[in-house]
Design a protein around this motif. Sequence first.
Motif, mmCIF file in Angstrom:
data_model
loop_
_atom_site.group_PDB
_atom_site.id
_atom_site.type_symbol
_atom_site.label_atom_id
_atom_site.label_comp_id
_atom_site.label_asym_id
_atom_site.label_seq_id
_atom_site.Cartn_x
_atom_site.Cartn_y
_atom_site.Cartn_z
ATOM 1 N N GLU A 97 11.030 -38.817 -82.233
ATOM 2 C CA GLU A 97 11.999 -39.701 -82.699
ATOM 3 C C GLU A 97 11.993 -39.355 -84.078
ATOM 4 N N GLU A 98 13.102 -39.648 -84.915
ATOM 5 C CA GLU A 98 13.494 -39.456 -86.268
ATOM 6 C C GLU A 98 12.501 -40.332 -86.968
ATOM 7 N N GLN A 99 12.010 -40.210 -87.930
ATOM 8 C CA GLN A 99 11.465 -40.999 -89.096
ATOM 9 C C GLN A 99 10.043 -41.835 -88.546
ATOM 10 N N LEU A 100 9.545 -41.007 -87.939
ATOM 11 C CA LEU A 100 8.091 -41.429 -87.122
ATOM 12 C C LEU A 100 7.232 -41.365 -88.341
ATOM 13 N N GLU A 101 6.086 -42.478 -88.690
ATOM 14 C CA GLU A 101 5.326 -42.406 -89.535
ATOM 15 C C GLU A 101 4.338 -41.177 -89.368
ATOM 16 N N ILE A 102 3.827 -40.243 -90.256
ATOM 17 C CA ILE A 102 2.966 -39.163 -89.927
ATOM 18 C C ILE A 102 1.660 -39.570 -89.419
ATOM 19 N N ALA A 103 1.061 -40.911 -89.741
ATOM 20 C CA ALA A 103 -0.091 -41.237 -89.302
ATOM 21 C C ALA A 103 -0.056 -41.830 -87.606
ATOM 22 N N TYR A 104 1.240 -42.066 -87.271
ATOM 23 C CA TYR A 104 1.527 -42.294 -85.883
ATOM 24 C C TYR A 104 1.600 -41.082 -85.051
ATOM 25 N N VAL A 105 2.129 -40.049 -85.629
ATOM 26 C CA VAL A 105 2.194 -38.717 -84.876
ATOM 27 C C VAL A 105 0.755 -38.131 -84.973
ATOM 28 N N LEU A 106 0.318 -37.944 -86.062
ATOM 29 C CA LEU A 106 -1.123 -37.315 -85.923
ATOM 30 C C LEU A 106 -2.546 -38.120 -85.627
ATOM 31 N N ALA A 129 12.807 -23.840 -90.081
ATOM 32 C CA ALA A 129 11.544 -24.497 -89.191
ATOM 33 C C ALA A 129 10.337 -23.714 -89.137
ATOM 34 N N ALA A 130 9.311 -24.224 -88.929
ATOM 35 C CA ALA A 130 8.262 -23.385 -88.650
ATOM 36 C C ALA A 130 6.953 -24.299 -87.783
ATOM 37 N N SER A 131 6.289 -23.545 -86.969
ATOM 38 C CA SER A 131 5.368 -24.216 -86.276
ATOM 39 C C SER A 131 3.953 -24.025 -87.237
ATOM 40 N N LEU A 132 3.189 -25.239 -87.682
ATOM 41 C CA LEU A 132 2.107 -25.327 -88.278
ATOM 42 C C LEU A 132 1.062 -25.923 -87.754
ATOM 43 N N ASP A 133 -0.335 -25.500 -88.287
ATOM 44 C CA ASP A 133 -1.731 -26.294 -87.797
ATOM 45 C C ASP A 133 -1.343 -27.836 -88.438
ATOM 46 N N ALA A 134 -1.906 -28.780 -87.763
ATOM 47 C CA ALA A 134 -1.658 -30.239 -88.062
ATOM 48 C C ALA A 134 -2.217 -30.609 -89.574
ATOM 49 N N GLY A 135 -3.196 -29.730 -90.075
ATOM 50 C CA GLY A 135 -3.473 -29.987 -91.428
ATOM 51 C C GLY A 135 -2.475 -29.583 -92.313
ATOM 52 N N GLY A 185 -15.433 -32.529 -82.857
ATOM 53 C CA GLY A 185 -14.609 -33.535 -82.617
ATOM 54 C C GLY A 185 -13.029 -33.007 -82.179
ATOM 55 N N LYS A 186 -12.312 -33.858 -82.026
ATOM 56 C CA LYS A 186 -10.937 -33.502 -81.498
ATOM 57 C C LYS A 186 -9.880 -33.953 -82.319
ATOM 58 N N GLY A 187 -8.768 -33.185 -82.572
ATOM 59 C CA GLY A 187 -7.639 -33.659 -83.437
ATOM 60 C C GLY A 187 -6.459 -33.180 -82.929
ATOM 61 N N PRO A 188 -5.417 -33.225 -83.696
ATOM 62 C CA PRO A 188 -3.888 -32.827 -83.188
ATOM 63 C C PRO A 188 -3.841 -31.519 -83.326
ATOM 64 N N GLY A 189 -3.069 -30.875 -82.235
ATOM 65 C CA GLY A 189 -2.586 -29.501 -82.507
ATOM 66 C C GLY A 189 -1.489 -29.141 -83.182
ATOM 67 N N ARG A 190 -0.904 -28.148 -83.143
ATOM 68 C CA ARG A 190 0.448 -27.904 -84.051
ATOM 69 C C ARG A 190 1.503 -28.432 -83.868
ATOM 70 N N GLY A 191 2.540 -28.524 -85.034
ATOM 71 C CA GLY A 191 3.664 -29.390 -84.953
ATOM 72 C C GLY A 191 4.673 -28.514 -85.646
ATOM 73 N N ILE A 192 6.127 -28.856 -85.480
ATOM 74 C CA ILE A 192 6.971 -28.223 -85.959
ATOM 75 C C ILE A 192 7.832 -28.868 -86.951
ATOM 76 N N ILE A 193 7.815 -28.295 -88.084
ATOM 77 C CA ILE A 193 8.459 -29.071 -89.339
ATOM 78 C C ILE A 193 9.741 -28.498 -89.680
ATOM 79 N N THR A 194 10.510 -29.463 -90.284
ATOM 80 C CA THR A 194 11.700 -29.030 -90.789
ATOM 81 C C THR A 194 11.865 -30.193 -92.087
#
Length: 715
Positions: A322-331, A68-74, A258-267
Amino acid sequence: MCLQVCGWKKFRWCTLSDLEQRKCAELSKALTAVLPVTNTDSFARISCIRAHNTYDCIDKIRVNKADAASLDAGDVYSAVKLYGLTIVAKEIYEQGNCVFAVAVAKRGTLDIQRLRGARSCHSGARWTSGWNIPLGFLLARNDLSWDEGQPLSQVISEYFNASCIPGIGVAAPQLCALCQGQKSYIRDKNHFCETSSNEPFYDSDGAFRCLKDGIADVAFLDHLTIMRATESEQQEYELLCPDGTTAELSKYNTCNLGKGPGRGIITRHNFQKITNKFLTMIQRLFGRKGKERARFELFNSSSFGGKNLLFRDATQHLQLLEEQLEIAYVLGLDYVALLKGLGHEGSSLDNSVVRWCCISNAELRKCEEWALSIKSDPLVCVQATSMASCIEMIKSSEADAVTLDATHVYIAGRCGLVPVAAECYADESTEEISKLHLKRKGLSPAYAVALAKKNAKQINIHNLRGRRSCHSHLYSPGGWLLLSRYTVGALENIAENCDIGSAYQNYFWKGCMPGADGNLCKVCIGDSEVEGARVSSRCAANHNEHYYGNMGALRCLVGNPSGRSFGDVAFLEHSNLLWNIENLKSSGWAKGYTAVDFELLCPDGTRAAVTEWAGCNLGPIPPSTVMTRPVTVTKIYDFLMKSQEFLETKLDSEFHLFQSQKYGGSDLLFKDATQYLVPATHMSYQEILGESFFQLAESVFNCTPAGKVKFFILS
């Protein structure tokens, strides 16, 4: 997987600097100290995995070298869409998960309408506040003129005088000109313009530092950094507002781009539950309200001499998803639409050069002529020794694309590569195969056939044991994989012959299977009768071995020009078979052969004319397919389609993509039987191969002893 869930107590966090390594190590120590008190034995240790940059982190997680790691939304978007990872949690700040993208300048020096020609520093390439939102803003105002056929990086380098945009790569040197990371030809020591804290101007804090050091005129970063600005910084710097005015640093709510999403944790997908459990535990212990916060603070980096280590210091808590959330919904739909508009899924952000992998001197000659014929689209030809080594080179970013046969498509797919385009062998018999999976998918297969000389009447498909065999190459679909059904796979003692490579060695007396070893190299001849050259190329898995490929297997069947070194049976593909037989004479290889001098060996033990392959074959072979890394799909697809279209319209061109005779070979770069390339970016490699072929490949490779297929890296 049971090893990871049931008995493995380490959780591997990917770090980007020595300071992050220190903080991670302290987290590990703190966990070890408190876990006995909590009566929990999970994750008794954390392993801290040092990476070169954010994309190295993504790759380490993808190939199961980190978790895992914490990354910028991009980068989160890239990790999900281009590398098949998943987002498991979001950092939540005082304003939720959102960050404001702001442009900061020295007071009284600049406004948003006078950015052209300025020196700029950005938090990171493809990052929310440093790239995506600012560039979206400039494009929307028509300050930037971008033809999507050109790299966006080139447009940016022409707009600003010089920049530091960590992570932009080599596409536009001007965009790294202001960076100050250490330069070195040794990868581990080269930190120039990279997305890690070894680059002093990396991340929002680095972009602000770049401005404060007087290196840049404007810095693009997120509001979390200027929230911590000192009183003197607030006096010296200001925000550039969209309406051309300026504002105090504290007014980021109303003066931003403009405004955008912050960082997220990926795995990885299969690690989401474990990562959730891990994040829940460390947050409960060391979060802002953690009961062991006195021992270790998860969202504070000051005691380690840095900022934003492992997580942003402004993080209030982690929101598990939640598991298997569409990335467009998250970001967010708007943000994802912006990324797509910026070409975030491919070519717009990459170096425009395409590096094609060639496996022989003849392929290199053809590739170089291809490059010369399409000067407007830069093509570079790189050489490897086999299709297998091309897969390795593409995985390690030393090459970008190669055409692979169906078995190697399977191997490449298991190594994480993806399809771009498939060869189409439009054939008059396609009506007969309309029920096949391949045809339903709009792809045309070739057919595997066994060929013998007509006068060798005693040979049939059931009595090939102990004979001399000719195979196009090791792992070839027709001469290695499908053939196993009729030879070694048909033997009674399947378990003993599970490793079909070894079983072939025992089944045939001797032969030529380029790329193999032992007695299956004894009939091979290399590329010359001159001893030195012949030895170096003998049994090589490329066209430098004269018995390589479909043409090579036919040459092997009839023997070398002196009539020696021949086989009893050849395993090849039906496409171009008649033309290859004609070529025996026209190329001066062997005289006197016509199609009537050969017959096919049918699965039922009978024989048939070479034209009867539709009813006498060893099975359909999925088409050869161009494969690449996920991140370069768009670039390679655009290049191929433009190249194909350009060459079709250039009727006077001496170069033909699907002809190889003038280079002294056959099936170079692409099969000569190819009529055109069809898009395959919408398909998985499993879909291209079809269920039957895929299942056969799975069963064969799963029982191949470890180490036999060195390049076979499961991802």
